[in-house]
Design a protein around this motif. Structure first.
Motif, PDB file in Angstrom:
ATOM      1  N   LEU A 204      -8.774  55.486-105.183  1.00 52.28           N
ATOM      2  CA  LEU A 204      -9.821  54.651-104.597  1.00 52.28           C
ATOM      3  C   LEU A 204     -11.213  55.054-105.064  1.00 52.28           C
ATOM      4  O   LEU A 204     -12.046  54.191-105.367  1.00 52.28           O
ATOM      5  CB  LEU A 204      -9.728  54.712-103.069  1.00 52.28           C
ATOM      6  CG  LEU A 204     -10.709  53.828-102.298  1.00 52.28           C
ATOM      7  CD1 LEU A 204     -10.582  52.374-102.693  1.00 52.28           C
ATOM      8  CD2 LEU A 204     -10.478  53.988-100.787  1.00 52.28           C
ATOM      9  N   GLN A 205     -11.491  56.345-105.130  1.00 53.28           N
ATOM     10  CA  GLN A 205     -12.825  56.787-105.537  1.00 53.28           C
ATOM     11  C   GLN A 205     -13.127  56.419-106.986  1.00 53.28           C
ATOM     12  O   GLN A 205     -14.233  55.991-107.312  1.00 53.28           O
ATOM     13  CB  GLN A 205     -12.965  58.302-105.331  1.00 53.28           C
ATOM     14  CG  GLN A 205     -12.958  58.730-103.875  1.00 53.28           C
ATOM     15  CD  GLN A 205     -13.995  57.989-103.038  1.00 53.28           C
ATOM     16  OE1 GLN A 205     -15.157  57.837-103.452  1.00 53.28           O
ATOM     17  NE2 GLN A 205     -13.578  57.502-101.875  1.00 53.28           N
ATOM     18  N   CYS A 381      -4.398  46.948 -99.740  1.00 49.44           N
ATOM     19  CA  CYS A 381      -4.957  47.638 -98.576  1.00 49.44           C
ATOM     20  C   CYS A 381      -5.197  49.083 -98.980  1.00 49.44           C
ATOM     21  O   CYS A 381      -4.601  49.580 -99.947  1.00 49.44           O
ATOM     22  CB  CYS A 381      -4.032  47.540 -97.360  1.00 49.44           C
ATOM     23  SG  CYS A 381      -2.418  48.302 -97.570  1.00 49.44           S
ATOM     24  N   SER A 382      -6.078  49.749 -98.266  1.00 48.11           N
ATOM     25  CA  SER A 382      -6.415  51.127 -98.619  1.00 48.11           C
ATOM     26  C   SER A 382      -6.205  52.054 -97.436  1.00 48.11           C
ATOM     27  O   SER A 382      -6.342  51.657 -96.276  1.00 48.11           O
ATOM     28  CB  SER A 382      -7.859  51.216 -99.126  1.00 48.11           C
ATOM     29  OG  SER A 382      -8.775  50.756 -98.149  1.00 48.11           O
ATOM     30  N   PHE A 383      -5.866  53.283 -97.770  1.00 51.09           N
ATOM     31  CA  PHE A 383      -5.681  54.341 -96.775  1.00 51.09           C
ATOM     32  C   PHE A 383      -6.070  55.662 -97.422  1.00 51.09           C
ATOM     33  O   PHE A 383      -5.579  55.982 -98.512  1.00 51.09           O
ATOM     34  CB  PHE A 383      -4.235  54.380 -96.288  1.00 51.09           C
ATOM     35  CG  PHE A 383      -3.921  55.541 -95.381  1.00 51.09           C
ATOM     36  CD1 PHE A 383      -4.461  55.586 -94.100  1.00 51.09           C
ATOM     37  CD2 PHE A 383      -3.119  56.580 -95.800  1.00 51.09           C
ATOM     38  CE1 PHE A 383      -4.192  56.660 -93.258  1.00 51.09           C
ATOM     39  CE2 PHE A 383      -2.836  57.650 -94.972  1.00 51.09           C
ATOM     40  CZ  PHE A 383      -3.374  57.693 -93.692  1.00 51.09           C
ATOM     41  N   GLU A 384      -6.968  56.388 -96.762  1.00 52.75           N
ATOM     42  CA  GLU A 384      -7.510  57.625 -97.312  1.00 52.75           C
ATOM     43  C   GLU A 384      -8.011  57.379 -98.741  1.00 52.75           C
ATOM     44  O   GLU A 384      -8.811  56.500 -98.955  1.00 52.75           O
ATOM     45  CB  GLU A 384      -6.470  58.746 -97.207  1.00 52.75           C
ATOM     46  CG  GLU A 384      -6.191  59.143 -95.748  1.00 52.75           C
ATOM     47  CD  GLU A 384      -5.384  60.396 -95.602  1.00 52.75           C
ATOM     48  OE1 GLU A 384      -4.348  60.535 -96.283  1.00 52.75           O
ATOM     49  OE2 GLU A 384      -5.778  61.255 -94.787  1.00 52.75           O
ATOM     50  N   ASN A 385      -7.494  58.089 -99.756  1.00 56.79           N
ATOM     51  CA  ASN A 385      -8.048  57.924-101.102  1.00 56.79           C
ATOM     52  C   ASN A 385      -7.166  57.070-102.007  1.00 56.79           C
ATOM     53  O   ASN A 385      -7.202  57.204-103.213  1.00 56.79           O
ATOM     54  CB  ASN A 385      -8.289  59.286-101.775  1.00 56.79           C
ATOM     55  CG  ASN A 385      -9.158  59.150-103.024  1.00 56.79           C
ATOM     56  OD1 ASN A 385     -10.097  58.349-103.060  1.00 56.79           O
ATOM     57  ND2 ASN A 385      -8.830  59.894-104.066  1.00 56.79           N
ATOM     58  N   HIS A 386      -6.362  56.181-101.402  1.00 61.34           N
ATOM     59  CA  HIS A 386      -5.543  55.269-102.193  1.00 61.34           C
ATOM     60  C   HIS A 386      -5.863  53.825-101.834  1.00 61.34           C
ATOM     61  O   HIS A 386      -6.131  53.517-100.681  1.00 61.34           O
ATOM     62  CB  HIS A 386      -4.043  55.480-101.914  1.00 61.34           C
ATOM     63  CG  HIS A 386      -3.508  56.774-102.407  1.00 61.34           C
ATOM     64  ND1 HIS A 386      -2.450  57.422-101.803  1.00 61.34           N
ATOM     65  CD2 HIS A 386      -3.876  57.556-103.448  1.00 61.34           C
ATOM     66  CE1 HIS A 386      -2.195  58.538-102.441  1.00 61.34           C
ATOM     67  NE2 HIS A 386      -3.046  58.641-103.446  1.00 61.34           N
ATOM     68  N   ILE A 387      -5.820  52.959-102.822  1.00 61.68           N
ATOM     69  CA  ILE A 387      -5.738  51.527-102.553  1.00 61.68           C
ATOM     70  C   ILE A 387      -4.484  51.044-103.269  1.00 61.68           C
ATOM     71  O   ILE A 387      -4.286  51.339-104.453  1.00 61.68           O
ATOM     72  CB  ILE A 387      -6.997  50.748-103.009  1.00 61.68           C
ATOM     73  CG1 ILE A 387      -6.824  49.248-102.722  1.00 61.68           C
ATOM     74  CG2 ILE A 387      -7.341  50.991-104.461  1.00 61.68           C
ATOM     75  CD1 ILE A 387      -8.118  48.443-102.852  1.00 61.68           C
ATOM     76  N   ILE A 413      -8.829  55.215-114.739  1.00 57.37           N
ATOM     77  CA  ILE A 413      -8.509  55.161-113.312  1.00 57.37           C
ATOM     78  C   ILE A 413      -7.032  55.521-113.165  1.00 57.37           C
ATOM     79  O   ILE A 413      -6.169  54.923-113.822  1.00 57.37           O
ATOM     80  CB  ILE A 413      -8.767  53.749-112.738  1.00 57.37           C
ATOM     81  CG1 ILE A 413     -10.253  53.395-112.872  1.00 57.37           C
ATOM     82  CG2 ILE A 413      -8.321  53.663-111.285  1.00 57.37           C
ATOM     83  CD1 ILE A 413     -10.569  51.943-112.523  1.00 57.37           C
ATOM     84  N   HIS A 414      -6.749  56.516-112.323  1.00 53.49           N
ATOM     85  CA  HIS A 414      -5.368  56.945-112.145  1.00 53.49           C
ATOM     86  C   HIS A 414      -4.593  55.921-111.306  1.00 53.49           C
ATOM     87  O   HIS A 414      -5.046  55.520-110.230  1.00 53.49           O
ATOM     88  CB  HIS A 414      -5.323  58.322-111.464  1.00 53.49           C
ATOM     89  CG  HIS A 414      -5.728  59.439-112.378  1.00 53.49           C
ATOM     90  ND1 HIS A 414      -7.048  59.807-112.544  1.00 53.49           N
ATOM     91  CD2 HIS A 414      -4.992  60.240-113.184  1.00 53.49           C
ATOM     92  CE1 HIS A 414      -7.120  60.809-113.417  1.00 53.49           C
ATOM     93  NE2 HIS A 414      -5.882  61.096-113.813  1.00 53.49           N
ATOM     94  N   VAL A 415      -3.434  55.526-111.821  1.00 46.31           N
ATOM     95  CA  VAL A 415      -2.586  54.542-111.147  1.00 46.31           C
ATOM     96  C   VAL A 415      -1.142  55.029-111.186  1.00 46.31           C
ATOM     97  O   VAL A 415      -0.648  55.446-112.236  1.00 46.31           O
ATOM     98  CB  VAL A 415      -2.665  53.151-111.818  1.00 46.31           C
ATOM     99  CG1 VAL A 415      -1.836  52.139-111.030  1.00 46.31           C
ATOM    100  CG2 VAL A 415      -4.110  52.679-111.939  1.00 46.31           C
TER     101      VAL A 415
END
Length: 431
Positions: A204-205, A381-387, A413-415
């Protein structure tokens, strides 16, 4: 609840919800799914209690759908909700007789809890509230030594079932919908009834920083990426000519006062005319998307779209047609309307969880049902540092999903990829 109250408790469907029971079926389920991945294996008996306990707090969802003379309506459902192991594809049509007539279905598998929700019951934002209550109750019941009931403050605001569409619409507002049909994604379909789900778990960041470098929001950026990869991976090779049109649901509670637990959403449609507007690079597409969002996401424009849809639901001629005659008319209209959208992308944003509960949760997911016309639908949707960006698809290849992954990873971007393996998993992992 007394027998007397059970018999008297009923309510009308909101303006959006009226259409779904008439148009829904095995091909058009109008079901969305929310999932939570925990860090421990699900205990079914505890999950059953958690769901029943959550219904005490969210009694609005303890309903079943009934046929009226002109419209469907909701009434109190005295039966217990069914909780069972996941055995169907996500977002399938909920068969009332097999589900004790509930409009939501809770399933589990390994470490994951799912809730599939029929859109006549509620929208994604209110669905998150109910699902989050189930998750809280499950964690509390699973770890009684750590959690005490009084530690979590229950809802202190009132929820209602008012039809916020009727309350907020403007009779004088005129819609400005495009009359152009959309480009339809081309390709062979997978076997009848199967749905592919591919989750792209994004840092996410890193995504925020990339979007910010373009002065774009995350939703704007991901919408532009989606249009670009459709253009590159499907549109060009099939010599597309019609516009790529992406439907973006909008939470109306951000624009109008409402505490309803019923549906209260609208949408904007991003209409990318690839040849006419020379949208052949990502930068051009993103610039177009940003301007289109800014133009359409204003209170005035949102009011026009919302009010146009309300006028259809309140049209006296339509209202007076008996339900048995409405169904074939609405189903044909619904199929025609879908031809004006290439795909839908719904981003419900961050799912906030109280700190003490977070350590038990790995991720949240959202999925929406693909359809014969919109063969791929997208959600996030996102939670903590993940979308988590999810593709649900009935196409027998994942070239669009692969192109999406490749685009983001080339931006550093890490996926991470996860799939229900309906499509060959090697096609996804070998990117």
């Amino acid at each position: 609840m007394s027998d007397k109250k059970e018999k008297l408790y009923w309510r009308r469907l909101d303006n959006s919800a009226k259409i779904f029971p008439i148009s829904a079926g095995k091909k058009y389920s109008t079901v969305f799914r929310l999932s939570v991945v925990l860090k421990e294996t699900i205990q079914p008996d505890i999950l059953q209690i958690a769901v029943e306990k959550s219904l005490e707090e969210y009694e609005f969802f303890r309903v079943r759908l009934k046929n009226g003379f002109f419209w469907n309506y909701l009434e109190y459902n005295p039966k217990k909700p069914i909780v069972e192991q996941e055995k169907e594809y996500p977002c399938k049509y909920i068969e009332p007789k097999e589900n004790n007539n509930y409009l939501f279905k809770v399933t589990y598998f390994d470490k994951k809890i799912n809730i599939d929700i029929f859109h006549s019951l509620t929208d994604g934002n209110s669905g998150v509230m109910f699902f989050r209550e189930i998750v809280y109750n499950y964690i509390e019941l699973s770890h009684k030594e750590e959690f005490q009931e009084e530690l979590r403050i229950k809802r202190k605001f009132d929820l209602s079932t008012e039809d916020s569409y009727i309350k907020n619409y403007n009779k004088k507002a005129k819609g400005n919908n495009s009359s152009k049909k959309a480009y339809k994604l081309a390709g062979r379909k997978i076997k009848l009834g199967a749905i592919s789900a591919i989750h792209e778990i994004i840092d996410l960041q890193e995504l925020k920083q990339e979007a910010k470098s373009h002065n774009a929001t995350i939703t704007q950026y991901l919408t532009a990426v989606l249009i670009y990869v459709i253009y590159q991976a499907n549109y060009l090779k099939n010599k597309g000519k019609k516009p790529i049109k992406v439907c973006i649901p909008v939470n109306l509670k951000k624009y109008f006062p409402s505490n309803t637990i019923s549906n209260f959403f609208s949408y904007i449609t991003v209409e990318a005319q690839m040849q006419k507007d020379h949208l052949d690079t990502f930068d051009k597409i993103l610039d177009f998307v940003k301007k289109d969002f800014e133009r359409k996401l204003t209170p005035e424009e949102i009011q026009k779209t919302m009010s146009g849809n309300v006028k259809l639901g309140t049209n006296l001629f339509i209202k007076m047609i008996p339900l048995v005659l409405k169904k074939p008319i609405v189903r044909l209209s619904y199929i025609e309307i879908r031809k004006y959208t290439t795909t839908t992308f719904s981003n419900i944003g961050r799912i906030g969880i109280i700190g003490k509960y977070q350590k038990y949760i790995e991720d949240f997911l959202m999925l929406i049902a693909p359809e014969p016309v919109e063969k791929i639908k997208c959600s996030a949707c996102s939670f903590e540092n993940h979308i988590v960006f999810t593709f649900t698809s009935i196409l027998d290849d994942c070239s669009i999903e692969k192109a999406f992954y490749k685009f983001l990873t080339e931006k550093n971007i890490h996926v991470k990829i996860e799939s229900n393996e309906i499509l060959d998993i090697k096609n996804v992992e070998e990117l």
